[in-house]
Scaffold this active site. Sequence first.
Site, PDB file in Angstrom:
ATOM      1  CD  GLU A  25      -7.838  -8.403  -0.672  1.00  0.00           C
ATOM      2  OE1 GLU A  25      -6.849  -7.940  -1.266  1.00  0.00           O
ATOM      3  OE2 GLU A  25      -7.833  -8.689   0.529  1.00  0.00           O
TER       4      GLU A  25
ATOM      5  CG  ASP B 145      -3.324  -9.832   3.069  1.00  0.00           C
ATOM      6  OD1 ASP B 145      -2.733  -9.400   4.076  1.00  0.00           O
ATOM      7  OD2 ASP B 145      -4.340  -9.298   2.588  1.00  0.00           O
TER       8      ASP B 145
ATOM      9  CG  HIS C  78      -1.753  -0.982   1.597  1.00  0.00           C
ATOM     10  ND1 HIS C  78      -1.376  -2.106   2.269  1.00  0.00           N
ATOM     11  CD2 HIS C  78      -3.086  -1.119   1.384  1.00  0.00           C
ATOM     12  CE1 HIS C  78      -2.420  -2.902   2.442  1.00  0.00           C
ATOM     13  NE2 HIS C  78      -3.483  -2.330   1.907  1.00  0.00           N
TER      14      HIS C  78
ATOM     15  CG  ASP D 177      -8.745 -11.010   7.583  1.00  0.00           C
ATOM     16  OD1 ASP D 177      -8.374 -12.149   7.273  1.00  0.00           O
ATOM     17  OD2 ASP D 177      -8.630 -10.025   6.838  1.00  0.00           O
TER      18      ASP D 177
ATOM     19  CG  ASP E  87      -4.431 -10.982  -0.865  1.00  0.00           C
ATOM     20  OD1 ASP E  87      -3.593 -10.926  -1.788  1.00  0.00           O
ATOM     21  OD2 ASP E  87      -4.797  -9.987  -0.213  1.00  0.00           O
TER      22      ASP E  87
ATOM     23  CG  HIS F 205     -10.924 -11.357   2.817  1.00  0.00           C
ATOM     24  ND1 HIS F 205     -10.560 -10.320   2.001  1.00  0.00           N
ATOM     25  CD2 HIS F 205     -10.187 -11.220   3.944  1.00  0.00           C
ATOM     26  CE1 HIS F 205      -9.635  -9.577   2.611  1.00  0.00           C
ATOM     27  NE2 HIS F 205      -9.395 -10.113   3.781  1.00  0.00           N
TER      28      HIS F 205
ATOM     29  CG  ASP G 113       1.755  -0.943   3.379  1.00  0.00           C
ATOM     30  OD1 ASP G 113       0.948  -0.536   4.230  1.00  0.00           O
ATOM     31  OD2 ASP G 113       1.500  -1.842   2.550  1.00  0.00           O
TER      32      ASP G 113
ATOM     33  CD  GLU H 208      -7.040 -11.810   2.697  1.00  0.00           C
ATOM     34  OE1 GLU H 208      -6.644 -10.859   1.984  1.00  0.00           O
ATOM     35  OE2 GLU H 208      -7.080 -11.744   3.934  1.00  0.00           O
TER      36      GLU H 208
ATOM     37  CG  ASP I 229      -4.840 -11.328   7.548  1.00  0.00           C
ATOM     38  OD1 ASP I 229      -5.539 -11.870   6.679  1.00  0.00           O
ATOM     39  OD2 ASP I 229      -4.889 -10.097   7.787  1.00  0.00           O
TER      40      ASP I 229
HETATM   41  C1  XLS Z   1      -7.571  -6.807   4.569  1.00  0.00           C
HETATM   42  C2  XLS Z   1      -7.135  -6.979   3.195  1.00  0.00           C
HETATM   43  C3  XLS Z   1      -5.987  -6.079   2.764  1.00  0.00           C
HETATM   44  C4  XLS Z   1      -5.856  -6.067   1.274  1.00  0.00           C
HETATM   45  C5  XLS Z   1      -5.026  -4.946   0.746  1.00  0.00           C
HETATM   46  O1  XLS Z   1      -8.258  -7.619   5.143  1.00  0.00           O
HETATM   47  O2  XLS Z   1      -6.822  -8.322   2.999  1.00  0.00           O
HETATM   48  O3  XLS Z   1      -4.812  -6.478   3.387  1.00  0.00           O
HETATM   49  O4  XLS Z   1      -5.324  -7.264   0.794  1.00  0.00           O
HETATM   50  O5  XLS Z   1      -5.578  -3.711   1.037  1.00  0.00           O
HETATM   51 NI    NI Z   2      -5.906  -9.165   1.339  1.00  0.00          NI
HETATM   52 NI    NI Z   3      -7.558  -9.793   4.761  1.00  0.00          NI
END
Ligand code: XLS
Ligand code: NI
Ligand code: NI
Length: 449
Positions: A244, A351, A113, A319, A308, A283, A116, A280, A321
Amino acid sequence: MNTATATARTPYFSFKQPLRFGGEGFVASDDEPFAYRWYDKDRVVLGKRMEEQLRFAVCYWHSFVGNGTDPFGDPTFGRPWHAGGEPMQQARHKAEVAFELFRVLDVPFFTFHDRDIAPEGRTLAESNGNVRRIADLFQRQMADSGIRLLWGTANLFSHPRYMAGAATNPDPEVFAYAAAQVCNALEVTHQLGGANYVLWGGREGYETLLNTDLKRELTQMGRFLSMVVEHKHKIGFKGQILVEPKPAEPTKHQYDFDVASVHGFLRTYGLEREVKLNIEQNHALLAGHTFEHEIALACALGVFGSLDMNRGDELLGWDTDQFPHNLPQVALALYHVLRAGGIGMGGLNFDAKLRRQSIDPDDLVWAHAAAMDLCARALLVAEKMVVDGSLQRHVDNRYAGWETERGRAMLDGRLSLETLAEEVTGKGHEPQPRSARQERLEHLVASYF
Ligand code: XLS
Ligand code: NI
Ligand code: NI
């Protein structure tokens, strides 16, 4: 800055050489604690090198911005570039370590991003300028290392100005600000030869319908995405524009809920040929789907773009991750990707973030390397499934009736509701139930591991 400080900053990791492929028989030692057992980047899988089938990417945010906080706890990671000091210098330090990690992993891509990579300035012009300066540094590092950009994106969710949304904000000036930010992020992505540009709308939704004009917000979002597509063509960006989906978190309801709702949205605004989806794993789960459901649906609708890669937790409804670790889950996901013709211009972006207690710098290496190896192993399983073809034959047989003359006539409009009614009623024909053989197919799939 004196040279002593400059040399003291890197290396950050104890792994000095790029990780090599050691094969399934690799035995770890003190000198070499890790080598890939399955990730053999030059091995050809279904006509393409493994590296190009998987197109792994390390994401900047979790790995270099993340500091181990959770909603109840302070930072745990102690990254030196978070220790205060001049923000642009810290951003450069962070970039050096990022490229060190990419090199150690021998990973072909990264993602980021705008916020970032560079600190926000006092004005948008200053913020955009900071992003451009770090992008110039990236460009040199990329040329030296051959590492490429899978996608760039703009952070339209952290700053308080976006608390009520970016494109879907009730205030048009926030929409305009977001447009200016995306314009810069898209151009930087283009400059760096990015393969894709992603939009994730974490604040595009609502907390309560009591204060929300849903129809108006959707129209705003449609216009915003159209502007992104228009600008892509204007500047000659050849990458894919990706949305996304995610159903919720941080916002209670997000408009890009899942593949089906984003596809419907794209069609409403005439964007279904211009925009694809970045799916993702975590998600998908939050939306009440499996990862492979979301992939299969996107492929079926012609909007599959990229992945992702992470995983959720069976016990936690948010989430989390986490790095992928579930071989059958990833293999089934990649099976659908391969069946649809492969990852294309997309890739497998991790991700994923370290757990709060994984505080050693080397944990970043271990997490990604293990995930890359797991995905490579899953790819080989998926390859077996495709090459063997038994699973697909079962599916084809199940629908064989639709390939007959009568089946086709029903689908292409030659037979009406009334004709079918007359025919079937006259014949007294009773369709015969057939087993769907789920358990047998589960047994078959288990045999590929
Ligand atoms: C958040 C998203 C984010 C996107 C990028 O849950 O996964 O990380 O991948 O903005
Ligand atoms: Ni993501
Ligand atoms: Ni995410």
